[in-house]
Motif scaffolding. Structure first.
Motif, PDB file in Angstrom:
ATOM      1  N   LEU A  62      35.847  71.722  42.808  1.00  0.00           N
ATOM      2  CA  LEU A  62      36.447  72.899  42.183  1.00  0.00           C
ATOM      3  C   LEU A  62      35.479  74.066  42.225  1.00  0.00           C
ATOM      4  O   LEU A  62      35.825  75.176  42.610  1.00  0.00           O
ATOM      5  N   PHE A  63      34.238  73.789  41.840  1.00  0.00           N
ATOM      6  CA  PHE A  63      33.241  74.833  41.787  1.00  0.00           C
ATOM      7  C   PHE A  63      33.006  75.430  43.174  1.00  0.00           C
ATOM      8  O   PHE A  63      32.911  76.643  43.335  1.00  0.00           O
ATOM      9  N   ALA A  64      32.912  74.553  44.175  1.00  0.00           N
ATOM     10  CA  ALA A  64      32.663  75.041  45.537  1.00  0.00           C
ATOM     11  C   ALA A  64      33.815  75.919  46.015  1.00  0.00           C
ATOM     12  O   ALA A  64      33.603  76.934  46.668  1.00  0.00           O
ATOM     13  N   ILE A  65      35.042  75.519  45.681  1.00  0.00           N
ATOM     14  CA  ILE A  65      36.213  76.295  46.102  1.00  0.00           C
ATOM     15  C   ILE A  65      36.203  77.676  45.443  1.00  0.00           C
ATOM     16  O   ILE A  65      36.421  78.702  46.087  1.00  0.00           O
ATOM     17  N   VAL A  66      35.935  77.694  44.131  1.00  0.00           N
ATOM     18  CA  VAL A  66      35.922  78.973  43.414  1.00  0.00           C
ATOM     19  C   VAL A  66      34.814  79.867  43.969  1.00  0.00           C
ATOM     20  O   VAL A  66      35.002  81.067  44.189  1.00  0.00           O
ATOM     21  N   ARG A  67      33.651  79.244  44.204  1.00  0.00           N
ATOM     22  CA  ARG A  67      32.517  80.020  44.709  1.00  0.00           C
ATOM     23  C   ARG A  67      32.850  80.655  46.053  1.00  0.00           C
ATOM     24  O   ARG A  67      32.606  81.839  46.273  1.00  0.00           O
ATOM     25  N   LEU A  68      33.422  79.882  46.962  1.00  0.00           N
ATOM     26  CA  LEU A  68      33.771  80.435  48.272  1.00  0.00           C
ATOM     27  C   LEU A  68      34.803  81.550  48.145  1.00  0.00           C
ATOM     28  O   LEU A  68      34.705  82.591  48.794  1.00  0.00           O
TER      29      LEU A  68
ATOM     30  N   ASP B 289      38.592  71.542  54.827  1.00  0.00           N
ATOM     31  CA  ASP B 289      37.980  70.924  53.664  1.00  0.00           C
ATOM     32  C   ASP B 289      36.477  71.156  53.683  1.00  0.00           C
ATOM     33  O   ASP B 289      35.787  70.794  54.625  1.00  0.00           O
ATOM     34  N   GLY B 290      35.963  71.785  52.601  1.00  0.00           N
ATOM     35  CA  GLY B 290      34.529  71.974  52.493  1.00  0.00           C
ATOM     36  C   GLY B 290      33.979  73.188  53.223  1.00  0.00           C
ATOM     37  O   GLY B 290      32.811  73.512  53.084  1.00  0.00           O
ATOM     38  N   PHE B 291      34.793  73.874  54.003  1.00  0.00           N
ATOM     39  CA  PHE B 291      34.264  75.023  54.743  1.00  0.00           C
ATOM     40  C   PHE B 291      35.061  76.303  54.529  1.00  0.00           C
ATOM     41  O   PHE B 291      34.480  77.368  54.377  1.00  0.00           O
ATOM     42  N   THR B 292      36.362  76.204  54.598  1.00  0.00           N
ATOM     43  CA  THR B 292      37.151  77.438  54.478  1.00  0.00           C
ATOM     44  C   THR B 292      38.285  77.279  53.484  1.00  0.00           C
ATOM     45  O   THR B 292      39.298  77.952  53.569  1.00  0.00           O
TER      46      THR B 292
ATOM     47  N   THR C 287      44.011  76.126  48.581  1.00  0.00           N
ATOM     48  CA  THR C 287      43.976  74.798  47.961  1.00  0.00           C
ATOM     49  C   THR C 287      45.186  74.590  47.067  1.00  0.00           C
ATOM     50  O   THR C 287      45.776  73.503  47.051  1.00  0.00           O
ATOM     51  N   ILE C 288      45.558  75.628  46.333  1.00  0.00           N
ATOM     52  CA  ILE C 288      46.743  75.497  45.483  1.00  0.00           C
ATOM     53  C   ILE C 288      47.954  75.165  46.347  1.00  0.00           C
ATOM     54  O   ILE C 288      48.747  74.269  46.021  1.00  0.00           O
ATOM     55  N   ALA C 289      48.075  75.885  47.490  1.00  0.00           N
ATOM     56  CA  ALA C 289      49.211  75.622  48.376  1.00  0.00           C
ATOM     57  C   ALA C 289      49.172  74.183  48.875  1.00  0.00           C
ATOM     58  O   ALA C 289      50.189  73.473  48.864  1.00  0.00           O
ATOM     59  N   LEU C 290      47.998  73.760  49.315  1.00  0.00           N
ATOM     60  CA  LEU C 290      47.879  72.418  49.881  1.00  0.00           C
ATOM     61  C   LEU C 290      48.147  71.339  48.838  1.00  0.00           C
ATOM     62  O   LEU C 290      48.933  70.413  49.047  1.00  0.00           O
TER      63      LEU C 290
ATOM     64  N   SER D 219      44.816  73.590  37.768  1.00  0.00           N
ATOM     65  CA  SER D 219      43.525  74.057  37.258  1.00  0.00           C
ATOM     66  C   SER D 219      43.017  75.227  38.083  1.00  0.00           C
ATOM     67  O   SER D 219      42.481  76.192  37.537  1.00  0.00           O
ATOM     68  N   LEU D 220      43.206  75.171  39.398  1.00  0.00           N
ATOM     69  CA  LEU D 220      42.804  76.314  40.213  1.00  0.00           C
ATOM     70  C   LEU D 220      43.645  77.533  39.900  1.00  0.00           C
ATOM     71  O   LEU D 220      43.136  78.652  39.875  1.00  0.00           O
ATOM     72  N   GLY D 221      44.947  77.295  39.665  1.00  0.00           N
ATOM     73  CA  GLY D 221      45.803  78.417  39.319  1.00  0.00           C
ATOM     74  C   GLY D 221      45.319  79.089  38.047  1.00  0.00           C
ATOM     75  O   GLY D 221      45.290  80.317  37.957  1.00  0.00           O
TER      76      GLY D 221
END
Lengths: 237, 241, 280
Positions: B29-35, B189-192, B198-201, B213-215
């Motif tokens: 989660l953190f990595a996704i938000v950070r990117l 996954d893990g890069f872009t 992610t919410i869509a996926l 949670s991402l939403g």
């Protein structure tokens, strides 16, 4: 010393010849010929709508005449104080410094403070300019005008929206600036103000220069009928 | 009707699972938000660097075709994100003109696509703000003798609070979009992978806890940005007038 | 102050992306399918590959048709899909070096528990599809040229039916991935063909259940190919070949075998031993 003066000041600073100005289908100024000499405080007088503001803007070069010519003495630097001056969104001091840099003049703190002191705004140097009262903003506008070290300052009804105390402050500044050698050309529709300040009167009605005389002469014995009626407080239509 | 409420409650409970994810500081989660933040912040900065001066110059100069350009800029504010993504995809694909840069499916491509998306918004709004300001300042600045180049910098600085609000609007638009980053980023996954993709996926996989949670994080960020914009306006009123 | 913050953000962004062409950037792009991705297989086997070789594998998950197109354009280094005729054509066209079998899983026909076509428990997919057609029961198709979609069309053909062309109202083509198709089926109470892996991993089953399974026609073969460096010189052929070799090796095949969801094995490795060879 407020303005660096040329060793010899040319007598005639600005000359308008046969100047007309048309906006759309309205003729605002009609065949105006006028010469502005250095020295006397020149007051443009006349009822509202007589073309005073337009005449000042033409003289400053903010707009171009529809007909006629305007000659200025070479290297003449003029400044303009608008009826409602626009303050930059910065402090008082920064407003003055801005004008100095635009004119490529030194803008050190000392110079700025000196200019603010002349108009009595030294203590408000760090205040946001837009937070000033009307009278204070007008004084800042004059400080900005002086910052250009002009030989000539145009003022367009600078005290029209001010209370008496602020008006007096502005008039005092104008008098001291004129005393230091800067030519003042100021418009007003306030007869009392004109009486107080004018050494030289240009009287306009409906876009025409109806009278041009020295101050005392104009007020003591106006030559034209329109001027007489105006000074008597009548509406000149 | 009862069934609808039932299903809704189930979702909310899923959402509670979402809170657990949020609180536990899940690393993915953190990595996704950070990117997401990096991509959108960089895109906003880039779009601002191009769009703000562009808007100011269009506002202050007259040239043939200016009116057409203004109409085009205004129209491009509504550029669909997928179209922006498609355009950049065609440019960056190996078979495209810029393919040799090898930028497709990278965060850089996502930054470019989002910057392309929001530059028209920033330029068009800046143009409007600067044009209005110029109308107010024109006589004064002309009398002061400000040259054409200085006009641009003077007005940009004096309009700074409105321009910050414009940048925040651009940020909000970029943060909320999914089409552009999906196409040029590939949702790897893990890069872009960013919040929106992610919410869509995860939604399409039925994995709603992570999606919710991402939403929530995304909404919180957008809210914070809007609150900040409001705060900037308030501060400007109070301190600079 | 704001300028510094902006500069920092830009610097962070640039550092977040390793620019291509740097010697220390060991990564490849693999074009694969959404169903393989959604099954979670990659999450299981890729870390093992990375631990062994240090190579990052970036998976672009699309439908099979799009994955092959991505590889044709040279935007991927390796292709890993499940549509053998398409894959063989890919190699014949010169875009792939060679095709290898990797593993198989199977498809299942999912349907609503209410079972309007009355096919639940059947082991005959062709008969089931005929029943769906006859009863005009709702059916969701992926419609996205994916391996699953192609398999679905092949099954309809085996039943001598062609709803994709006739477009009857009960046949709904959605053009999206497996997860979305299952979501839609749940919402519409429709039948849908899914790979078993996605079905097991799917968490939103609602009212759906397996209707038909076990028919040999439902077996789904996966293949892997290295994109041909002769067509796209920039392809990372050494790193890509390392991945292909690993997947086909005993180690890779065991990794596939060991992937389980809810205790069930999803993929059955079937690489032919000794078929690996170095790319020419």
């Amino acid at each position: 010393m407020l303005a660096k003066l040329e060793p010899t000041i040319p007598a005639v600073l600005l000359r308008l010849q046969g100047v007309s100005y048309r906006a759309g289908s309205t003729l605002i100024l009609d065949d105006v010929s006028l010469s502005l000499d250095s020295g006397p405080r020149t007051i443009l007088m006349g009822p509202n709508g007589s073309g005073k503001t337009t005449l000042l803007k033409l003289a400053m070069g903010l707009i171009d005449p529809s007909a006629g010519s305007i000659e200025t003495s070479p290297h003449l630097r003029a400044a303009f104080v608008f009826q409602r001056p626009v303050m930059l969104r910065r402090s008082v001091a920064e407003n003055v410094a801005f004008v100095r840099t635009a004119a490529r003049l030194p803008f050190d703190t000392q110079t700025v403070v000196r200019l603010l002191t002349v108009v009595g705004l030294r203590d408000l140097a760090d205040r946001p300019a837009r937070k000033l009262s009307g009278g204070e903003q007008q004084r800042l506008a004059i400080a900005r005008a002086l910052a250009r070290e002009p030989a000539l300052i145009f003022l367009d009804e600078p005290t029209a929206s001010l209370d008496p105390a602020s008006t007096k402050a502005i008039e005092d500044v104008v008098v001291s600036v004129a005393a230091s050698g800067v030519k003042i050309v100021m418009s007003t529709h306030d007869i009392g103000q004109a009486r107080r300040l004018a050494s030289d009167v240009v009287f306009l009605v409906k876009g025409r220069v109806v009278e041009h005389a020295s101050g005392p002469a104009f007020f003591a014995a106006p030559a034209t009928d329109a001027a007489k009626r105006f000074l008597a407080g009548e509406l000149v239509i | 009707m009862v069934r609808v409420v039932n299903v809704f409650l189930e979702r909310v409970l899923d959402g509670t699972g979402a809170f657990d994810l949020l609180i536990s500081g899940n690393a993915t989660l953190f990595a996704i938000v950070r990117l997401s933040l990096i991509v959108t912040l960089a895109a906003t900065a880039l779009a601002g660097l191009i769009g703000l001066p562009l808007g100011a110059v269009v506002a202050l100069t007259r040239f043939p075709g200016r009116n057409a350009l203004v109409v085009v800029l205004n129209g491009l504010m509504g550029l669909p994100p997928v179209v922006a993504g498609l355009a950049i995809f065609l440019l960056l694909s190996r078979t495209g003109p810029l393919g040799s840069l090898g930028l497709l499916f990278t965060p850089t491509a996502m930054i470019i696509a989002q910057a392309v998306l929001i530059t028209p918004i920033i330029a068009a709004l800046a143009r409007q703000v600067i044009e209005d300001l110029w109308a107010e300042y024109r006589d004064e600045l002309t009398a002061i003798g400000v040259g054409p180049a200085q006009r641009v910098t003077t007005l940009l600085w004096d309009a700074r609070f409105s321009l910050v609000t414009i940048l925040l609007a651009g940020f909000g638009r970029a943060a909320a979009e999914v089409g552009a980053v999906m196409i040029v980023g590939g949702n790897i996954d893990g890069f872009t992978r960013v919040m929106t993709t992610t919410i869509a996926l995860e939604t399409s996989k039925g994995n709603l806890a992570l999606a919710i949670s991402l939403g929530l994080v995304l909404i919180a960020i957008i809210m914070a940005v809007n609150a900040f914009a409001w705060g900037v306006r308030q501060w400007a009123e109070r301190h600079a007038g | 102050m704001r300028i510094r913050q902006i500069a920092l953000a830009v610097a962070l962004a640039l550092s977040a992306h390793a620019s291509p062409g740097q010697a220390q950037d060991k990564s490849i792009v693999v074009a694969s399918t959404t169903s393989t991705q959604d099954s979670g297989l990659f999450g299981h086997i890729l870390p093992l590959f990375k631990a062994k070789t240090g190579i990052d594998v970036k998976v672009i998950a699309q439908g099979t048709g799009q994955a092959l197109d991505t590889a044709r354009r040279g935007d991927a280094d390796v292709v890993f899909v499940h549509a053998k005729p398409q894959e063989e054509r890919f190699v014949a066209e010169g875009f792939g070096v060679q095709r290898f079998d990797v593993m198989y899983n199977d498809f299942v026909l999912i349907g609503p528990k209410a079972d309007p076509a009355k096919i639940k428990g059947s082991k005959d997919i062709v008969a089931a599809l005929k029943a769906i057609h006859a009863t005009a029961s709702p059916f969701v198709s992926r419609g996205d040229r994916s391996g699953t979609h192609i398999a679905e069309l092949a099954l309809w053909k085996a039943a001598a039916l062609d709803p994709a062309t006739e477009k009857p109202a009960w046949y709904r083509q959605i053009g999206q991935g497996m997860g979305a198709a299952l979501n839609t089926s749940g919402a519409m109470a429709a039948y849908v063909l899914s790979d078993r892996g996605t079905w097991i991993a799917y968490k939103n089953k609602l009212d759906l259940d397996i209707a038909v399974e076990g028919d040999t026609l439902l077996f789904n073969q996966y293949g892997i190919m290295l994109v041909n460096p002769a067509k796209h010189p920039h392809v990372k052929k050494d790193l890509g070949q390392a991945f292909v070799d690993w997947v086909l090796s005993a180690e890779g095949q065991n990794a596939i075998r060991s992937y389980k969801i809810e205790g069930q094995q999803l993929f059955f490795p079937n690489a032919k031993p000794g078929q690996m060879k170095k790319a020419g």
